[in-house]
Design a protein around this motif. Structure first.
Motif, short mmCIF file in Angstrom:
data_model
loop_
_atom_site.label_atom_id
_atom_site.label_comp_id
_atom_site.label_asym_id
_atom_site.label_seq_id
_atom_site.Cartn_x
_atom_site.Cartn_y
_atom_site.Cartn_z
N LEU A 73 0.88 -1.14 -0.08
CA LEU A 73 0.11 -0.08 0.07
C LEU A 73 0.82 1.12 -0.08
O LEU A 73 0.34 2.57 -0.19
CB LEU A 73 -0.98 -0.03 1.33
N ARG A 81 -0.51 0.24 -5.73
CA ARG A 81 -1.43 0.43 -4.53
C ARG A 81 -2.89 -0.09 -4.72
O ARG A 81 -3.62 -0.45 -4.03
CB ARG A 81 -1.36 1.91 -4.11
N ASP A 82 -3.35 0.29 -6.01
CA ASP A 82 -4.76 0.08 -6.23
C ASP A 82 -4.91 -1.50 -6.24
O ASP A 82 -5.92 -1.94 -5.77
CB ASP A 82 -5.14 0.54 -7.74
N TRP A 85 -5.14 -2.54 -2.66
CA TRP A 85 -6.35 -2.36 -1.95
C TRP A 85 -7.25 -3.48 -2.50
O TRP A 85 -7.86 -4.14 -1.50
CB TRP A 85 -6.99 -1.08 -2.18
N LEU A 96 -6.30 -3.55 7.10
CA LEU A 96 -6.19 -2.59 6.10
C LEU A 96 -6.89 -1.16 6.74
O LEU A 96 -6.56 -0.28 6.07
CB LEU A 96 -6.69 -2.88 4.81
N ALA A 100 -6.41 2.50 5.70
CA ALA A 100 -7.56 3.33 5.04
C ALA A 100 -7.71 4.74 5.39
O ALA A 100 -7.89 5.79 5.00
CB ALA A 100 -8.96 2.36 4.90
N MET A 116 -9.40 1.97 -2.41
CA MET A 116 -9.67 2.06 -0.88
C MET A 116 -11.02 2.22 -0.20
O MET A 116 -11.29 1.47 0.73
CB MET A 116 -8.64 3.32 -0.40
N ALA A 119 -12.76 -1.27 -0.86
CA ALA A 119 -12.11 -2.25 -0.03
C ALA A 119 -12.41 -1.92 1.50
O ALA A 119 -12.64 -3.21 2.15
CB ALA A 119 -10.74 -2.17 -0.11
#
Length: 1016
Positions: A73, A81-82, A85, A96, A100, A116, A119
């Motif tokens: 992340l 990063r996408d 998530w 997570l 977030a 994010m 998720a």
């Protein structure tokens, strides 16, 4: 030797394209494959490899890899990063949520924040309400829309959550949060009453204003400057003198998405030399969610000639803001200004964690503040502690600082929470040789922490035999690598299931090879001979470097085999010792001998402390060793590959002695057929004069049929391409596809496309490979059509961009020049139209026009001026132009180019609620649909690789669609268009409740891999 998944070997290849393919091919159903993907996720230098690895780890749904995904992340690249998530959402990792809570304020890319939001909501449910409420105030409407969707589903059956949302709205007098909650109230009432039809939420209408500078009069500015088209705004601003606008007004434009507008605002601020401008610009340092704004503010600070100490003094005296405070504290540290440092240190105890973090981030570079910095390890906020951890990871410069940091971290051990903090403690304990924290860390639940501790314990010889054996046999390669030693290296480099551990083991074994060879002279030879059979080409190359032909037949044979390896680096490594051997010719002649009497199999190799198994096979058959395991050892006397290699090296000088050997061997008729064929090919390396006295041998030389020489006739001019189409009434003919240079990184695909029939190219200055191709002069300039354009407005800016393009492309004219991305009628002014007409009259343009998403704007523009070319959005999912624009364009003779014909890939994806076996259109079908519309001349294509390009070139053979296929395509486009309207209803009814609904949205909005993205 234990066989490997060869995709895990390719995952270590130097060629990034090989690694990308391997990341998708690794067998993730096996634990070994998942560990290899983890290694790639955290260490590969290519972002696409890391992104693919993250996706595949998420698909595997193995919770053991959650910590690696959480670490990802913080990857530097947004695509990684996408994917992280999304993967964590699939795994359902509740850890997570703290990440977030930080990302909703600090993540700089909107589509990562959207992933994010979904998720967090899918994993934490109502526990993510804080994240969702913060996301309702995001600068980007798509992020707000994602938060509203999540709250709608989560709150439908949760009165407590609804009440929490209402209280948050009541605390705001106005803004996007209140408008979102007003919509949610209606949605929740509709659900309670049984009405589950989709009610659109106007997230764009609830747009959040960008951060305003103090006392900003932006509304007054916008009254005279603002336009829906930023190019128009830029032109208006350029026409105004710098003194006519205040610094506060200009600072607002630093956050605009339009780069020319930002650059102009920055220039105007420099021209004004306003002392307040830097302080006002610093407000953008606190809003990382607006792209480019922070970079623009920093660039302005670097270019303005300001008194840093004076500005830092004013900042530290004002109410603190994290971004400007961090800058001012860094100035204090750089200048060694005690008064400023005292002010900054006082803020290290501030009630707001963001203020404390900003101060500590700068004070970590001040030696005199070390005690205060280390005290921050006790801060309750993880982001503040992270600044101290980061300073340790960068390693303090002085020995005393290292000692102080290590001591503080060891004392901090009982309070360390995250894996990163516990890793830092373990490295500090290793430095301090503190046994207790190391032993505790060696039992940590996170493998990265355990690996650090085990490596330190092993180096200090503090591991028991049982602990070492447990680590050596552990499933995790990080733990096996941590306890790797010289005694086990020889075995591990042959038998470990992870290729990266094998490589580490071989490096360790070779670095201590001389010392071990003193006890066993055969050690290095046996090790190298075993490694010569590895499926990993890197290990084979290292093995070749250790072998010497003068050491005996076994090493000579191994080198000869390696000299025919499929990998260049292995062949080069084998060639060096062969070339350096003074007695190579004699050894080769002894080896070759009469084939019937030769035993060319490898004799049994001496065992080295029972660690190296006897080699079984050579990986050097002519197949691809990246895909096939090494073949079994050939039967004695029939190793033709070995004889081919031996003859190649023996005849390498092509002198008289070598010629005599070649002649005698061919006359003896004793070699196998493949060897004979090879010897005949080698005759071509010898001088022709040697064959004068050997006519029979000369006849064995391979030859090609002689060409008949004919007098060349004058070539007629090539006819127009059969697939060329007129571009309205411009007099230009264009290929059905206009090839963009957006993604292709070398010239070769453009040459290939040109040979196939594409002669029209879409160019922008940043397209380096296309620029090189167009400059190459391959073929007459008249046979290529160049489409270029500008994002600026105003006659002077248009002329400037046309002349700049002419210089860059080294041409005297552009075929089509477009005003890019027109969003307001003011962009298509009489003055700009006249400027383009003058450029056409001067011969610098052959045609001109504009591009837009707005078909009504395009139609109205044609009523004011006869624009020669228009480029507009069109696809089966967005067919409105077929009735609203194309007929008018055809009536006026306007050439039409289309783009986004695949609707950004949505037309290529399965549709929820439609049978899975329903055939899906291809990108070629999408292009053909658009090209089949009356008046459409060509469609833009932007392939990301050669595979996509070759697929898209199929359009040229038939750039239209059969009538029955058109109706099927229209129906599919309607399904896709309706999908957006029905998505809320579909996912609300998804089995499994809101979590499954949010996961469905993650899949819906998820980008494809770069290799599979649609071209348009």
């Amino acid at each position: 030797m234990l066989e490997l998944d060869l995709a895990t070997v390719r995952l270590l290849d130097e060629d990034v394209t090989v690694r990308r393919e391997a990341a998708g091919a690794v067998d993730a159903s096996e634990l070994v494959g998942r560990y290899a993907l983890r290694q790639a996720l955290l260490t590969d230098e290519d972002a696409e490899v890391r992104a693919i690895s993250a996706r595949r780890l998420g698909d595997a749904r193995d919770a053991r890899f959650a910590s690696a995904l959480i670490e990802a992340l913080d990857d530097a690249m947004p695509m990684v990063r996408d994917r992280a998530w999304r993967a964590l959402a699939r795994l359902g990792v509740e850890a997570l949520l703290p990440h977030a809570e930080r990302a909703v304020r600090r993540e700089s890319v909107w589509w990562v924040r959207r992933a994010m939001v979904r998720a967090a909501a899918s994993v934490a449910g109502s526990g993510a309400v804080g994240v969702l409420l913060a996301a309702l105030e995001d600068p980007f409407w798509r992020v707000r829309h994602a938060a509203v969707q999540a709250l709608a589903w989560l709150g439908a059956g949760n009165e407590g959550l609804r009440e929490q949302v209402r209280r948050a709205a009541e605390a705001r007098e106005q803004g996007p949060l209140r408008s979102a909650v007003a919509w949610l109230e209606g949605e929740w009432r509709a659900v309670a009453s049984g009405d589950v039809g989709p009610r659109p939420f106007d997230a764009e209408g609830s747009a959040m204003a960008a951060p305003r500078a103090e006392g900003s009069r932006v509304d007054d500015v916008e009254a005279g400057l603002a336009s829906e088209d930023p190019a128009v705004t830029t032109a208006r601003l350029e026409a105004r003198p710098a003194e006519s606008l205040s610094a506060r007004e200009l600072v607002e434009w630093l956050g605009d998405p339009h780069e020319p507008l930002r650059a102009l605002a920055r220039r105007r601020l420099r021209e004004r030399k306003d002392a307040e401008a830097p302080r006002l610009a610093m407000h953008w340092l606190d809003e990382p969610r607006v792209p480019h704004a922070q970079d623009e503010a920093r660039a302005l600070l670097e270019r303005l000639n300001v008194d840093e100490v004076d500005l830092a003094t004013r900042i530290l005296a004002a109410p603190p803001r994290p971004g400007s405070l961090a800058w001012a504290t860094r100035v204090a540290v750089k200048q060694g200004h005690e008064a400023l440092l005292a002010s900054a240190r006082a803020l290290a105890q501030h009630l707001e964690a963001d203020i404390r973090r900003a101060v500590i981030s700068a004070l970590v570079f001040d030696p005199d503040s070390r005690g205060l910095v280390l005290k921050a390890l006790d801060d309750e906020d993880a982001s503040v502690r992270a600044e101290v951890i980061g300073a340790w990871e960068r390693r303090p410069r002085s020995a005393s600082a290292v000692e102080d940091f290590a001591t503080a971290l060891v004392a901090f051990a009982p309070r360390a929470t995250s894996p990163r903090e516990r890793r830092a403690v373990a490295t500090a304990a290793a430095y301090m040789e503190a046994s207790e924290p190391l032993l505790r860390a060696s039992q940590d639940e996170d493998p990265s922490v355990r690996a650090v501790a085990l490596q330190a314990l092993a180096s200090l010889d503090w591991l028991t035999q049982t602990e070492r054996e447990h680590a050596e046999s552990h499933e995790d390669p990080w733990l096996r690598a941590a306890v790797l030693d010289v005694d086990s290296a020889a075995r591990v480099c042959l038998d470990d299931s992870d290729p990266s551990v094998r490589r580490m083991a071989l490096q360790l074994a070779l670095s201590h090879g001389r010392a071990l060879a003193s006890g066993d002279p055969t050690y290095q030879s046996t090790l190298a001979l075993g490694c010569a059979l590895s499926p990993d080409p890197w290990i084979r190359a290292r093995a070749a470097e250790q072998l010497r032909p003068q050491n005996g037949d076994a090493e000579l044979r191994a080198l000869l085999r390696l000299s025919r390896d499929t990998e260049l680096m292995v062949r080069n490594a084998a060639a060096s010792p062969l070339e350096a051997c003074d007695t190579l010719d004699e050894r080769l002649e002894a080896l070759l001998g009469p084939p019937a009497n030769s035993r060319l199999d490898v004799p049994p190799l001496p065992d080295i402390h029972n660690k190296l198994p006897t080699p079984e096979a050579s990986p050097l058959e002519s197949g691809d060793t990246r895909q096939e395991p090494p073949p079994r050892q050939p039967t004695p006397g029939h190793d033709t590959d070995l004889r081919i290699a031996a003859w190649t090296w023996r005849l390498r000088r092509a002198d008289d002695t070598a010629f005599a050997l070649l002649r005698d061997s061919l006359r003896a008729h004793t070699e196998p057929a493949r060897v004979v064929t090879h010897l005949q090919a080698l005759t071509l390396t010898f001088p022709d004069a040697l064959f004068t006295a050997e006519p029979e041998l000369a006849r064995l030389r391979p030859t090609s049929a002689p060409r008949q020489r004919t007098t060349p006739s004058p070539r007629p001019p090539p006819p127009p391409r059969a697939s060329s189409r007129p571009l309205g009434r411009t007099g230009l003919n264009v290929s059905p596809l206009v090839l963009s240079g957006a993604h292709l990184t070398s010239r070769e695909p453009f040459f290939e496309a040109h040979e196939a029939g594409i002669d029209t190219f879409f160019w922008e200055p940043r397209y380096a490979a296309l620029t090189q191709f167009l400059r190459s002069g391959r073929g007459p300039r008249e046979r290529s059509v160049i489409v270029a354009g500008t994002y600026h407005s105003g006659p002077a800016a248009i002329r400037r961009d046309v002349e700049s393009a002419l210089r860059r492309l080294r041409t005297s004219w552009l075929d089509v020049f477009l005003l890019f991305w027109v969003r307001a009628p003011e962009r298509l002014s009489d003055e700009d139209y006249a400027a383009l007409e003058r450029l056409r009259t001067e011969g610098k343009l052959r045609a001109f026009g504009f591009s837009t998403h707005l078909r009504d704007l395009a139609r109205d523009a044609l009523t004011r001026h006869p624009w020669p070319v228009v480029m507009t959005r069109h696809s089966a999912a967005h067919p409105g132009a077929e009735s609203a624009f194309f007929p008018e364009a055809q009536r006026q003779g306007t050439g039409v180019l289309t783009f986004t014909t695949t609707c950004y890939g949505r037309l290529l994806r399965p549709i929820p609620g439609v049978a899975q076996d329903t055939p899906l259109p291809s990108a070629v079908d999408c292009y053909r649909y658009s090209l089949s519309q009356p008046g459409v001349s060509a469609s833009l294509t932007a392939p990301r690789n050669r595979r996509e390009l070759l697929h898209n070139l199929e359009v040229l053979s038939r750039p239209w669609m059969e009538p029955e296929a058109l109706s099927v395509m229209r129906a599919h486009g309607e399904h896709v268009r309706a999908q957006g309207r029905q998505l809320d209803t579909l996912v609300r009814r998804a089995p499994g409740g809101s979590r499954e609904a949010l996961l469905a949205l993650l899949e819906e909005d998820g980008p494809l891999e770069l290799g599979d993205l649609p071209s348009s």
